[in-house]
Design a protein around this motif. Sequence first.
Motif, PDB file in Angstrom:
ATOM      1  N   ARG A 119       0.834  -1.204   0.000  1.00  0.00           N
ATOM      2  CA  ARG A 119       0.000   0.000   0.000  1.00  0.00           C
ATOM      3  C   ARG A 119       0.870   1.257   0.000  1.00  0.00           C
ATOM      4  NH1 ARG A 119      -2.551   3.667   3.397  1.00  0.00           N
ATOM      5  NH2 ARG A 119      -4.733   4.120   2.887  1.00  0.00           N
ATOM      6  N   GLU A 120       1.925   1.250   0.793  1.00  0.00           N
ATOM      7  CA  GLU A 120       2.827   2.386   0.833  1.00  0.00           C
ATOM      8  C   GLU A 120       3.466   2.617  -0.533  1.00  0.00           C
ATOM      9  OE1 GLU A 120       5.679   1.955   3.926  1.00  0.00           O
ATOM     10  OE2 GLU A 120       4.187   1.867   5.542  1.00  0.00           O
ATOM     11  N   ALA A 121       3.830   1.536  -1.198  1.00  0.00           N
ATOM     12  CA  ALA A 121       4.435   1.651  -2.528  1.00  0.00           C
ATOM     13  C   ALA A 121       3.431   2.194  -3.541  1.00  0.00           C
ATOM     14  CB  ALA A 121       4.956   0.290  -2.980  1.00  0.00           C
ATOM     15  N   GLN A 122       2.167   1.776  -3.413  1.00  0.00           N
ATOM     16  CA  GLN A 122       1.130   2.243  -4.328  1.00  0.00           C
ATOM     17  C   GLN A 122       0.968   3.754  -4.230  1.00  0.00           C
ATOM     18  OE1 GLN A 122      -2.704   0.302  -3.894  1.00  0.00           O
ATOM     19  NE2 GLN A 122      -3.805   2.113  -4.634  1.00  0.00           N
ATOM     20  N   TYR A 123       0.910   4.276  -3.013  1.00  0.00           N
ATOM     21  CA  TYR A 123       0.697   5.711  -2.860  1.00  0.00           C
ATOM     22  C   TYR A 123       1.968   6.513  -3.106  1.00  0.00           C
ATOM     23  CZ  TYR A 123      -4.072   5.025  -1.445  1.00  0.00           C
ATOM     24  OH  TYR A 123      -5.405   4.694  -1.455  1.00  0.00           O
ATOM     25  N   ALA A 124       3.119   5.898  -2.872  1.00  0.00           N
ATOM     26  CA  ALA A 124       4.377   6.566  -3.216  1.00  0.00           C
ATOM     27  C   ALA A 124       4.471   6.733  -4.724  1.00  0.00           C
ATOM     28  CB  ALA A 124       5.565   5.759  -2.691  1.00  0.00           C
ATOM     29  N   ASP A 125       4.014   5.719  -5.463  1.00  0.00           N
ATOM     30  CA  ASP A 125       4.014   5.808  -6.922  1.00  0.00           C
ATOM     31  C   ASP A 125       3.023   6.854  -7.393  1.00  0.00           C
ATOM     32  OD1 ASP A 125       4.746   4.652  -9.644  1.00  0.00           O
ATOM     33  OD2 ASP A 125       2.569   4.376  -9.637  1.00  0.00           O
ATOM     34  N   PHE A 126       1.875   6.928  -6.713  1.00  0.00           N
ATOM     35  CA  PHE A 126       0.887   7.938  -7.080  1.00  0.00           C
ATOM     36  C   PHE A 126       1.467   9.339  -6.886  1.00  0.00           C
ATOM     37  CE2 PHE A 126      -2.568  10.862  -6.487  1.00  0.00           C
ATOM     38  CZ  PHE A 126      -3.519  10.449  -7.403  1.00  0.00           C
ATOM     39  N   ASP A 127       2.102   9.570  -5.732  1.00  0.00           N
ATOM     40  CA  ASP A 127       2.720  10.871  -5.469  1.00  0.00           C
ATOM     41  C   ASP A 127       3.791  11.186  -6.514  1.00  0.00           C
ATOM     42  OD1 ASP A 127       1.147  11.350  -3.256  1.00  0.00           O
ATOM     43  OD2 ASP A 127       2.668  10.746  -1.794  1.00  0.00           O
ATOM     44  N   ARG A 128       4.563  10.181  -6.884  1.00  0.00           N
ATOM     45  CA  ARG A 128       5.610  10.380  -7.885  1.00  0.00           C
ATOM     46  C   ARG A 128       5.017  10.819  -9.211  1.00  0.00           C
ATOM     47  NH1 ARG A 128       6.949   7.807 -12.055  1.00  0.00           N
ATOM     48  NH2 ARG A 128       5.623   6.016 -11.527  1.00  0.00           N
ATOM     49  N   ARG A 129       3.941  10.162  -9.634  1.00  0.00           N
ATOM     50  CA  ARG A 129       3.316  10.518 -10.907  1.00  0.00           C
ATOM     51  C   ARG A 129       2.749  11.934 -10.872  1.00  0.00           C
ATOM     52  NH1 ARG A 129      -1.110   7.403 -11.834  1.00  0.00           N
ATOM     53  NH2 ARG A 129      -1.034   6.193  -9.903  1.00  0.00           N
ATOM     54  N   ALA A 130       2.134  12.308  -9.758  1.00  0.00           N
ATOM     55  CA  ALA A 130       1.591  13.655  -9.624  1.00  0.00           C
ATOM     56  C   ALA A 130       2.714  14.690  -9.666  1.00  0.00           C
ATOM     57  CB  ALA A 130       0.803  13.780  -8.322  1.00  0.00           C
ATOM     58  N   THR A 131       3.791  14.408  -8.958  1.00  0.00           N
ATOM     59  CA  THR A 131       4.934  15.321  -8.943  1.00  0.00           C
ATOM     60  C   THR A 131       5.514  15.495 -10.338  1.00  0.00           C
ATOM     61  OG1 THR A 131       5.506  14.741  -6.656  1.00  0.00           O
ATOM     62  CG2 THR A 131       7.257  15.686  -8.002  1.00  0.00           C
ATOM     63  N   GLU A 132       5.594  14.409 -11.101  1.00  0.00           N
ATOM     64  CA  GLU A 132       6.135  14.480 -12.460  1.00  0.00           C
ATOM     65  C   GLU A 132       5.251  15.336 -13.364  1.00  0.00           C
ATOM     66  OE1 GLU A 132       6.662  10.528 -13.871  1.00  0.00           O
ATOM     67  OE2 GLU A 132       8.511  10.187 -12.734  1.00  0.00           O
ATOM     68  N   LEU A 133       3.947  15.210 -13.224  1.00  0.00           N
ATOM     69  CA  LEU A 133       3.038  16.006 -14.059  1.00  0.00           C
ATOM     70  C   LEU A 133       3.207  17.497 -13.767  1.00  0.00           C
ATOM     71  CD1 LEU A 133      -0.212  13.835 -13.922  1.00  0.00           C
ATOM     72  CD2 LEU A 133       1.236  14.251 -15.923  1.00  0.00           C
ATOM     73  N   VAL A 134       3.318  17.850 -12.497  1.00  0.00           N
ATOM     74  CA  VAL A 134       3.503  19.260 -12.134  1.00  0.00           C
ATOM     75  C   VAL A 134       4.866  19.744 -12.614  1.00  0.00           C
ATOM     76  CG1 VAL A 134       3.668  20.895 -10.219  1.00  0.00           C
ATOM     77  CG2 VAL A 134       1.939  19.074 -10.161  1.00  0.00           C
TER      78      VAL A 134
END
Length: 225
Positions: A199-214
């Motif tokens: 679960r931690e990895a799933q949300y870390a990946d989500f944060d990473r993708r959001a950061t990349e888009l910004v």
Amino acid sequence: MQHSEARRTALVVVAHHRSDSLTAHTARRTAAQLETEGYRVDVLDLHAEGFDPRMTVEDQPDWGNREKPYSAETQAHMERILAAEVIVAVFPVYWQTVPAILKGWIDRVWNYGFAYGRSKPRLAGKRILWLGLAGAAGDDEIIDGMRAMLDINLNQGIAYYCGFAHSTVGLLPDAEERRQRVDANGNLLLDDAATGAEREAQYADFDRRATELVAQFVAAELVEA
């Protein structure tokens, strides 16, 4: 002091009713990321500020008059938009589009005579990122259609119409704890909920993708500036 006065300006608009939501979390991270990049950030949380998405007569007393007076609330929001060089709208995707409160904000505030209806748009030159969180799984066939729908509605139907210099949709699927998809018969299929390190990895990946888009959005602004 001169460096502070030269800082770029950004408006982060949040459209979610819960402050503990992934949408609100993403908006907070986005605001912090923009501040790190040198922006002076104004965070507009539509629910927290009690924004009413319903259009009123005071908002639009005379549609045909481009110089009409607007309601005090609408005028205040217009000033916040004008003060920003870039806008980032963070929202959950509902039924292939934005939530009612964000659509109502656009309806009420992006009014005729302000956001459109002039030979030189008042919003010309501004840039906007639409950051949409989707519960659908990233490998669901619905994602391509969802992205296309958002692109037409937001980039073409709104931002282009209002003279924005640049508009892009950043779609973030896999926003739910349990990945979901719909089969050909309309049945909702849910994966098992991730727990622990997964679960931690799933949300870390989500944060990473959001950061990349910004980051991509910011980098494109610097190139085009």
